[in-house]
Structure formats: C-alpha cells, structure tokens
Design a protein around this motif. Structure first.
Motif, short mmCIF file in Angstrom:
data_model
loop_
_atom_site.label_atom_id
_atom_site.label_comp_id
_atom_site.label_asym_id
_atom_site.label_seq_id
_atom_site.Cartn_x
_atom_site.Cartn_y
_atom_site.Cartn_z
N LEU A 124 -40.00 -4.81 -19.23
CA LEU A 124 -39.93 -4.93 -20.69
C LEU A 124 -40.46 -6.28 -21.13
N ARG A 125 -40.05 -7.35 -20.43
CA ARG A 125 -40.55 -8.68 -20.77
C ARG A 125 -42.05 -8.78 -20.53
N PHE A 126 -42.51 -8.21 -19.41
CA PHE A 126 -43.93 -8.25 -19.11
C PHE A 126 -44.73 -7.48 -20.17
N GLY A 127 -44.21 -6.32 -20.59
CA GLY A 127 -44.89 -5.55 -21.62
C GLY A 127 -44.95 -6.31 -22.94
N ALA A 128 -43.85 -6.98 -23.29
CA ALA A 128 -43.85 -7.77 -24.53
C ALA A 128 -44.83 -8.92 -24.43
N TRP A 129 -44.87 -9.58 -23.26
CA TRP A 129 -45.82 -10.69 -23.08
C TRP A 129 -47.26 -10.20 -23.17
N LEU A 130 -47.54 -9.06 -22.52
CA LEU A 130 -48.89 -8.51 -22.54
C LEU A 130 -49.29 -8.09 -23.95
N ALA A 131 -48.36 -7.47 -24.67
CA ALA A 131 -48.66 -7.07 -26.05
C ALA A 131 -48.94 -8.28 -26.93
N GLN A 132 -48.18 -9.34 -26.73
CA GLN A 132 -48.42 -10.56 -27.50
C GLN A 132 -49.81 -11.13 -27.20
N LYS A 133 -50.18 -11.13 -25.91
CA LYS A 133 -51.51 -11.63 -25.54
C LYS A 133 -52.61 -10.80 -26.18
N VAL A 134 -52.44 -9.49 -26.15
CA VAL A 134 -53.46 -8.62 -26.72
C VAL A 134 -53.58 -8.82 -28.22
N VAL A 135 -52.46 -8.96 -28.90
CA VAL A 135 -52.48 -9.16 -30.35
C VAL A 135 -53.16 -10.48 -30.70
N VAL A 136 -52.81 -11.55 -29.97
CA VAL A 136 -53.43 -12.84 -30.24
C VAL A 136 -54.93 -12.81 -29.93
N ALA A 137 -55.30 -12.13 -28.83
CA ALA A 137 -56.72 -12.01 -28.51
C ALA A 137 -57.47 -11.26 -29.61
N GLY A 138 -56.86 -10.19 -30.13
CA GLY A 138 -57.48 -9.47 -31.24
C GLY A 138 -57.63 -10.35 -32.47
N LEU A 139 -56.62 -11.16 -32.75
CA LEU A 139 -56.72 -12.08 -33.90
C LEU A 139 -57.82 -13.10 -33.69
N ILE A 140 -57.98 -13.59 -32.44
CA ILE A 140 -59.04 -14.55 -32.16
C ILE A 140 -60.41 -13.93 -32.46
N VAL A 141 -60.60 -12.68 -32.00
CA VAL A 141 -61.88 -12.01 -32.23
C VAL A 141 -62.12 -11.79 -33.72
N VAL A 142 -61.13 -11.23 -34.41
CA VAL A 142 -61.31 -10.90 -35.82
C VAL A 142 -61.50 -12.16 -36.67
N LEU A 143 -60.64 -13.15 -36.48
CA LEU A 143 -60.76 -14.36 -37.29
C LEU A 143 -62.02 -15.14 -36.96
N GLY A 144 -62.39 -15.16 -35.67
CA GLY A 144 -63.62 -15.86 -35.30
C GLY A 144 -64.84 -15.23 -35.93
N LEU A 145 -64.95 -13.91 -35.84
CA LEU A 145 -66.10 -13.23 -36.44
C LEU A 145 -66.07 -13.31 -37.96
N ALA A 146 -64.87 -13.24 -38.54
CA ALA A 146 -64.77 -13.34 -40.00
C ALA A 146 -65.21 -14.72 -40.47
N ALA A 147 -64.78 -15.77 -39.77
CA ALA A 147 -65.18 -17.12 -40.15
C ALA A 147 -66.68 -17.32 -39.99
N TYR A 148 -67.23 -16.83 -38.88
CA TYR A 148 -68.67 -17.00 -38.67
C TYR A 148 -69.47 -16.17 -39.67
N GLY A 149 -68.99 -14.94 -39.96
CA GLY A 149 -69.67 -14.13 -40.96
C GLY A 149 -69.64 -14.76 -42.34
N PHE A 150 -68.50 -15.36 -42.71
CA PHE A 150 -68.42 -16.04 -44.00
C PHE A 150 -69.36 -17.23 -44.04
N TRP A 151 -69.46 -17.95 -42.93
CA TRP A 151 -70.38 -19.09 -42.88
C TRP A 151 -71.83 -18.62 -43.03
N MET A 152 -72.16 -17.49 -42.42
CA MET A 152 -73.50 -16.94 -42.57
C MET A 152 -73.77 -16.53 -44.01
#
Length: 470
Positions: free
Chosen positions: A6-34
């Motif tokens: 259960l702890r491992f699943g929660a940790w993995l889910a947190q990692k995946v969510v943060v990784a998704g936020l990194i991708v979305v926010l990074g592309l959004a910021a770069y797209g806005f700059w463009m």
C-alpha cells in the motif's frame, strides 16, 4: 506485506502524478513562451510551421530515395562478388583435380608450374571477393538501419503535418510545437526528478561525507572538574524553588505551583540575545519567584500541548557549564541576585561548522538549573576517562543531540548506513563525542530536517535555527 504494498503504491502514484505535472507544466510554460515570442497571427504561424515541416518531409523523401538507390547498388555488388567467388571456386576445383602423384614426378613441369600460379591467383581472388562480400553485407545492414530511421522520422513528420493542418486550436498548436522543441528538456527534467535524488545521496554519502569526516574535532575549553547533574525525565516533573530562587518558564510548561509564589511576566529570557529568544520561543515567560517568605515552593512542570514531550532538570554547578541548543530549553532556575551567564562561541572558520550547518554554540554557565524538553524523554550519556588507550567515543543521531559539556571533543561523522540516510531516517552526519564529560539527547529525533523532510518550510526553519546554534 499488505501495508508495504500500500505504501509502495501510494509512493508510486505520487511519483507518477508529479511526473505528469512536470510534463504538463513544462510544455505549457514553453508553449506560452513561444506564443509570446512569436506575437503574430495564429494562422500565419501555423502555415509557416506546416511549410517548414513539408520541406523537411520532402528532404526526407529524397534521402529515402537515395538510400534505396544505395541499397540496390550494394545488393548488386554483393551478387557480383558472390559470382566471382563461385567462378574462382570452379577453377580451383578444376586445377586441384588435375593434380596427381604421377604428374608430380613424370608430368609436364612447365604446365604444372603454370597451374600452381593460376591456383594461387584464384585463391587470392576468392579471398578478396569473400572479404568484399563481408564488407558490403555490413554496409547493407547499416544502410537498412538508416532507411528504417528515415522512414520512422518521415512518418512522424507526416503525422505532425496532418495534426497541425487538422487542428484549429491555438492550445493544441502550441502544445505540439512545445513538444517538438522542448521534449528533450522535459526528458532531462524527468530523469532528474526520478534519479537525481538517488545519485545525489550516493555522492554525498560515499564521496563528500567520507572525505569530510576525517578532520579534527571541535574542542572548547575545559569547564571545571564537576559535571552537571541530570535528573530523570518524565512527562511532568516537580522542582523546588528555595529562598530567592527564580524560575522563568515557558507558559505552556507550567502546570501547577504552590500558592504564595510571586508571579510575573518575563518578556524575553535574556536581552543580550533577543533574536535567539524570539526564535526559540523564549518570550512571554512566566516568572515565579520565592522572595524568601517560605523555605521552599513546589512547582510542577509539564507540556500541556504535546504528551510525547518529557522534561528533565539539569543542575549546572558553579564552575561547570553546558553547551545547549536553546530550542530545547523550557526554562531556567537561578538565584535572584545572580545573572544568567550565556557565552556564545562562533565557529565560522571551522570546516566542521560548515559541514554540520551549525556556526554558533551557546554555553550556559553555572550555577543554574536548566529545564530541558525532549521527545519521548531526555537521556544523559556520560563518557569516562581511560588511561590504557584512546578516550572513549560515542556517536548519536545529530537530530537527537540537545547539548554537551565543553570538555568533550565534538565532530561530525558519516551516518552508519546509507539506507538510513537515503530514507531520511538519519541525517548525513552523526555527532561523535570523545573524552571525559557527558552529553544530552532526546530519546527520539523528531526536531531535525530528516524527520520532517515532508514539510518544506519546517525544514527551512530548522536549518536556520541550526545555523545559529538554536
């Protein structure tokens, strides 16, 4: 096992969510700059991108035709060399069939010599042709790989052209454009997020900490021969105020007191260290005073907000002292006519201070009694002298250290196991004490950054307190 999963699943889910936020926010910021950088008509910009991609597609198509032409040439060359091998092998077989022991002794000698020379030439021709076949086969494989790469890139560019031509949304347009230009930066950010902390921990533990722990310890001046006396720690402790004794205590630690003791408010513990007093909560203290009307007054102390905190009274006799972190100090008992003596020791030029992040030490000089608070209790560890070898040494969790006597040598040493440091159960460095004296520590280390790593601002505040010795 279930709780671990259960702890491992929660940790993995947190990692995946943060990784998704990194991708979305990074592309959004770069797209806005463009979008800000281009500052043009959306359709014009889209047509320009389509034109650029179309030109790239045409170049890839031409390169594909050229590679296919090269493939045909290489395959034809392989067939030619294989035919040469076959012809040479036929001649070799024929010449070897003419060889016999009879001709070797009684045959035509000039003809035999000519046959041997031709056989040698055929062998060389066959060897060269086989080498050429091997080389051309290797070239054929490389060319096919190039063709496959070109076809993959050509298909990708074609899909992008179709997507851009079909898209009428600015958001989708700039999102795709940001992905084309910034995907490797996003990949680098994700790699840093997933593997950066681990690589940093490995470097700090096996490289930096191992090198730093070899230095000389910090040693203050000897503070007399008598050591402070540490009482047993309890959730609530009772102490006595004799004639002309004064107790200054944090209000949350005062549980009960005898009627008749004089009470007042002490706004700051010591006006010589006002910032330290404010940072450690040593303000708006309750002052209880025995003016000498009675032989003694009893006072009961306890933490009214946290049942896990226990208190202990440390008696520092005259001629002795104790180096203490003021954040663990709950109160002070002293004689009315005697001022509280606090010496400050700065260690800015010592590299150990830079390693541990503590540049200032507070030395409380006796006679006085110090009320200290620790998580799950306060324990005193006494080190005795020995004459038959090096002095006794003892290590403790750096987050658990409350204070120590100045006659002990003190230095940081690397945590005993990498896993405990990596999981945040132990800081990178432990405190190592050696010599004759005692040091105080709390039973569980809950005040340091390792134990509160999940709270960013709490960790920052703890780091500030530690830098200034609090």
């Amino acid at each position: 096992m279930y709780s671990f999963l259960l702890r491992f699943g929660a940790w993995l889910a947190q990692k995946v969510v943060v990784a998704g936020l990194i991708v979305v926010l990074g592309l959004a910021a770069y797209g806005f700059w463009m979008f800000v950088r281009e500052q043009g008509d959306f359709n014009v910009q889209r047509d320009a991108v389509v034109k650029e991609l179309t030109h790239k597609r045409d170049q890839l198509a031409v390169a594909k035709v050229e590679i296919e032409k090269r493939l045909g040439e290489v395959q034809a060359g392989i067939e030619v060399q294989r035919e040469r091998v076959q012809r040479a092998q036929k001649v070799i077989d024929l010449l070897r069939s003419l060889e016999s022991w009879w001709d070797r002794f009684w045959g035509n000698a000039p003809q035999q010599k000519a046959n041997e020379e031709q056989l040698k030439r055929m062998e060389e021709l066959k060897t060269g042709a086989l080498g050429r076949v091997t080389e051309l086969t290797r070239t054929l494989s490389q060319t096919r790989w190039e063709k496959d790469g070109l076809e993959i890139e050509l298909a990708r560019v074609s899909r992008e052209i179709i997507d851009i031509e079909a898209s009428k949304s600015k958001v989708a347009h700039y999102f795709h454009a940001a992905w084309r230009e910034a995907k490797w930066y996003v990949a680098l950010a994700l790699a840093s997020f997933f593997f950066g902390p681990t690589l940093w921990a490995v470097f700090m533990y096996y490289g930096f900490a191992r090198l730093i722990a070899r230095g000389r310890p910090i040693h203050f001046k000897n503070a007399g021969t008598s050591l402070p006396k540490v009482g047993e720690s309890h959730v609530s402790v009772e102490t006595v105020l004799g004639p002309h004794d004064v107790l200054r205590i944090k209000e949350k630690y005062l549980m009960a007191s005898d009627e008749g003791v004089q009470k007042a408010t002490r706004f700051v513990l010591d006006w010589r260290i006002p910032v330290t007093s404010v940072a450690c909560g040593l303000i708006e203290l309750v002052e209880l005073r025995n003016a000498g009307d009675r032989p003694e007054f009893r006072v009961t102390l306890s933490n009214a907000t946290d049942p896990h905190v226990e208190l202990a009274v440390v008696e520092v006799p005259e001629g002795s002292s104790l180096i203490l972190r003021p954040s663990f100090l709950a109160g002070v008992i002293q004689r009315d006519e005697q001022p509280l003596v606090i010496r400050r020791h700065w260690q800015i030029l010592r590299w150990q201070a830079w390693v541990t992040g503590q540049f200032r030490f507070f030395e409380f000089v006796g006679p006085c009694r110090l009320v200290v608070a620790g998580s799950r209790g306060v324990r005193a560890e006494e080190l005795v002298e020995r004459t038959d070898g090096p002095p006794f040494a003892r290590r403790t969790n750096q987050d658990a250290t409350i204070g120590f006597t100045p006659n002990l040598s003190y230095r940081p040493v690397r945590a005993e196991t990498f896993w405990s440091y990596y999981r945040g159960m132990n800081p990178l460095f432990d405190d190592l004490f050696a010599g004759h004296g005692l040091f105080l520590l709390q039973e569980t280390a809950t005040r340091g950054g390792a134990a509160r790593s999940g709270r960013f601002w709490a960790t920052v505040w703890n780091g500030v307190l530690k830098v200034f010795g609090m």
